[in-house]
Write a protein that holds these residues in place. Structure first.
Motif, mmCIF file in Angstrom:
data_model
loop_
_atom_site.group_PDB
_atom_site.id
_atom_site.type_symbol
_atom_site.label_atom_id
_atom_site.label_comp_id
_atom_site.label_asym_id
_atom_site.label_seq_id
_atom_site.Cartn_x
_atom_site.Cartn_y
_atom_site.Cartn_z
ATOM 1 N N LEU A 37 -1.650 7.954 -18.035
ATOM 2 C CA LEU A 37 -2.233 7.058 -17.050
ATOM 3 C C LEU A 37 -3.282 6.146 -17.673
ATOM 4 C CD1 LEU A 37 -2.446 9.483 -14.012
ATOM 5 C CD2 LEU A 37 -0.762 7.686 -14.429
ATOM 6 N N ASP A 38 -4.016 6.653 -18.650
ATOM 7 C CA ASP A 38 -4.989 5.816 -19.365
ATOM 8 C C ASP A 38 -4.265 4.696 -20.104
ATOM 9 O OD1 ASP A 38 -7.519 5.043 -20.425
ATOM 10 O OD2 ASP A 38 -7.041 6.113 -22.272
ATOM 11 N N ARG A 39 -3.150 5.032 -20.772
ATOM 12 C CA ARG A 39 -2.386 4.018 -21.510
ATOM 13 C C ARG A 39 -1.756 2.990 -20.572
ATOM 14 N NH1 ARG A 39 -0.866 8.692 -24.363
ATOM 15 N NH2 ARG A 39 1.209 8.659 -23.427
ATOM 16 N N LEU A 40 -1.451 3.377 -19.329
ATOM 17 C CA LEU A 40 -0.887 2.438 -18.361
ATOM 18 C C LEU A 40 -1.947 1.554 -17.725
ATOM 19 C CD1 LEU A 40 1.695 4.721 -16.533
ATOM 20 C CD2 LEU A 40 2.193 2.807 -18.048
ATOM 21 N N GLY A 41 -3.210 1.870 -17.961
ATOM 22 C CA GLY A 41 -4.284 1.056 -17.405
ATOM 23 C C GLY A 41 -4.734 1.479 -16.029
ATOM 24 N N VAL A 42 -4.407 2.719 -15.622
ATOM 25 C CA VAL A 42 -4.824 3.211 -14.319
ATOM 26 C C VAL A 42 -6.308 3.534 -14.378
ATOM 27 C CG1 VAL A 42 -4.510 5.047 -12.614
ATOM 28 C CG2 VAL A 42 -2.545 4.144 -13.849
ATOM 29 N N GLU A 43 -7.070 2.998 -13.458
ATOM 30 C CA GLU A 43 -8.504 3.270 -13.387
ATOM 31 C C GLU A 43 -8.728 4.686 -12.864
ATOM 32 O OE1 GLU A 43 -10.757 1.198 -14.549
ATOM 33 O OE2 GLU A 43 -9.230 -0.273 -15.019
ATOM 34 N N TYR A 44 -10.001 5.107 -12.820
ATOM 35 C CA TYR A 44 -10.323 6.439 -12.315
ATOM 36 C C TYR A 44 -9.809 6.588 -10.882
ATOM 37 C CZ TYR A 44 -12.867 10.475 -10.673
ATOM 38 O OH TYR A 44 -13.181 11.677 -10.130
ATOM 39 N N GLN A 45 -10.033 5.572 -10.044
ATOM 40 C CA GLN A 45 -9.449 5.542 -8.712
ATOM 41 C C GLN A 45 -8.644 4.256 -8.594
ATOM 42 O OE1 GLN A 45 -12.610 5.904 -5.813
ATOM 43 N NE2 GLN A 45 -12.207 8.082 -5.646
ATOM 44 N N THR A 46 -7.359 4.383 -8.388
ATOM 45 C CA THR A 46 -6.478 3.231 -8.262
ATOM 46 C C THR A 46 -5.960 3.177 -6.830
ATOM 47 O OG1 THR A 46 -5.835 3.389 -10.573
ATOM 48 C CG2 THR A 46 -4.354 2.165 -9.123
ATOM 49 N N PRO A 47 -6.151 2.044 -6.134
ATOM 50 C CA PRO A 47 -5.690 1.938 -4.751
ATOM 51 C C PRO A 47 -4.173 2.035 -4.644
ATOM 52 C CG PRO A 47 -6.966 -0.013 -5.403
ATOM 53 C CD PRO A 47 -6.807 0.837 -6.600
ATOM 54 N N LEU A 48 -3.719 2.525 -3.497
ATOM 55 C CA LEU A 48 -2.297 2.614 -3.201
ATOM 56 C C LEU A 48 -1.941 1.642 -2.092
ATOM 57 C CD1 LEU A 48 -1.872 6.502 -3.111
ATOM 58 C CD2 LEU A 48 -1.229 4.960 -4.956
ATOM 59 N N SER A 49 -0.750 1.066 -2.170
ATOM 60 C CA SER A 49 -0.220 0.247 -1.080
ATOM 61 C C SER A 49 1.083 0.894 -0.615
ATOM 62 C CB SER A 49 0.012 -1.191 -1.527
ATOM 63 O OG SER A 49 0.964 -1.236 -2.554
ATOM 64 N N ALA A 50 1.470 0.619 0.618
ATOM 65 C CA ALA A 50 2.669 1.231 1.191
ATOM 66 C C ALA A 50 3.690 0.162 1.541
ATOM 67 C CB ALA A 50 2.307 2.024 2.435
ATOM 68 N N SER A 51 4.971 0.511 1.365
ATOM 69 C CA SER A 51 6.079 -0.350 1.754
ATOM 70 C C SER A 51 7.037 0.464 2.615
ATOM 71 C CB SER A 51 6.823 -0.884 0.530
ATOM 72 O OG SER A 51 5.993 -1.754 -0.197
ATOM 73 N N LEU A 52 7.592 -0.193 3.650
ATOM 74 C CA LEU A 52 8.464 0.462 4.619
ATOM 75 C C LEU A 52 9.795 -0.278 4.688
ATOM 76 C CD1 LEU A 52 8.904 2.352 7.153
ATOM 77 C CD2 LEU A 52 7.901 0.498 8.479
ATOM 78 N N CYS A 53 10.896 0.468 4.644
ATOM 79 C CA CYS A 53 12.222 -0.127 4.794
ATOM 80 C C CYS A 53 12.513 -0.301 6.286
ATOM 81 C CB CYS A 53 13.281 0.769 4.162
ATOM 82 S SG CYS A 53 14.964 0.137 4.422
ATOM 83 N N PRO A 54 12.849 -1.527 6.722
ATOM 84 C CA PRO A 54 13.132 -1.745 8.133
ATOM 85 C C PRO A 54 14.467 -1.147 8.578
ATOM 86 C CG PRO A 54 13.486 -3.773 6.912
ATOM 87 C CD PRO A 54 12.917 -2.766 5.948
ATOM 88 N N GLU A 55 15.326 -0.772 7.634
ATOM 89 C CA GLU A 55 16.634 -0.202 7.970
ATOM 90 C C GLU A 55 16.579 1.317 8.115
ATOM 91 O OE1 GLU A 55 19.536 -1.941 8.538
ATOM 92 O OE2 GLU A 55 18.326 -3.766 8.391
ATOM 93 N N CYS A 56 16.150 2.016 7.068
ATOM 94 C CA CYS A 56 16.186 3.486 7.070
ATOM 95 C C CYS A 56 14.818 4.125 7.286
ATOM 96 C CB CYS A 56 16.803 4.001 5.773
ATOM 97 S SG CYS A 56 15.767 3.745 4.303
ATOM 98 N N GLU A 57 13.769 3.311 7.338
ATOM 99 C CA GLU A 57 12.391 3.751 7.580
ATOM 100 C C GLU A 57 11.779 4.547 6.425
ATOM 101 O OE1 GLU A 57 12.350 5.628 11.414
ATOM 102 O OE2 GLU A 57 12.886 3.769 12.420
ATOM 103 N N LEU A 58 12.380 4.461 5.243
ATOM 104 C CA LEU A 58 11.788 5.065 4.056
ATOM 105 C C LEU A 58 10.441 4.399 3.809
ATOM 106 C CD1 LEU A 58 12.064 6.785 1.367
ATOM 107 C CD2 LEU A 58 12.899 4.658 0.350
ATOM 108 N N THR A 59 9.423 5.187 3.555
ATOM 109 C CA THR A 59 8.102 4.655 3.234
ATOM 110 C C THR A 59 7.730 5.149 1.852
ATOM 111 O OG1 THR A 59 7.476 4.732 5.553
ATOM 112 C CG2 THR A 59 5.697 4.521 3.970
#
Length: 67
Positions: A37-59
């Motif tokens: 995660l350090d090599r990927l550039g992830v900070e100590y706390q990295t915010p999350l965002s959510a995406s939702l499929c309008p067809e199957c409702e996968l989030t």
């Protein structure tokens, strides 16, 4: 956030919010000890965002990496 496609339906996912009562924004917490995660550039706390499929409702949650 970049455009996301549902892996099951191949349609464009829509940005949505995931909340928990009494909790603010969602984050992933990482240790900074030269791991993957350090090599990927992830900070100590990295915010999350959510995406939702309008067809199957996968989030799905995605880490918001700075570019």
């Amino acid at each position: 956030m970049s455009e996301r496609s549902c892996p099951d339906c191949a349609v464009r996912m829509e940005r949505t919010n995931v909340t928990a009562e009494g909790i603010g924004d969602l984050y992933i917490e990482t240790e900074r000890d030269s791991g993957i995660l350090d090599r990927l550039g992830v900070e100590y706390q990295t915010p999350l965002s959510a995406s939702l499929c309008p067809e199957c409702e996968l989030t799905r949650l995605y880490a918001d990496f700075s570019e």
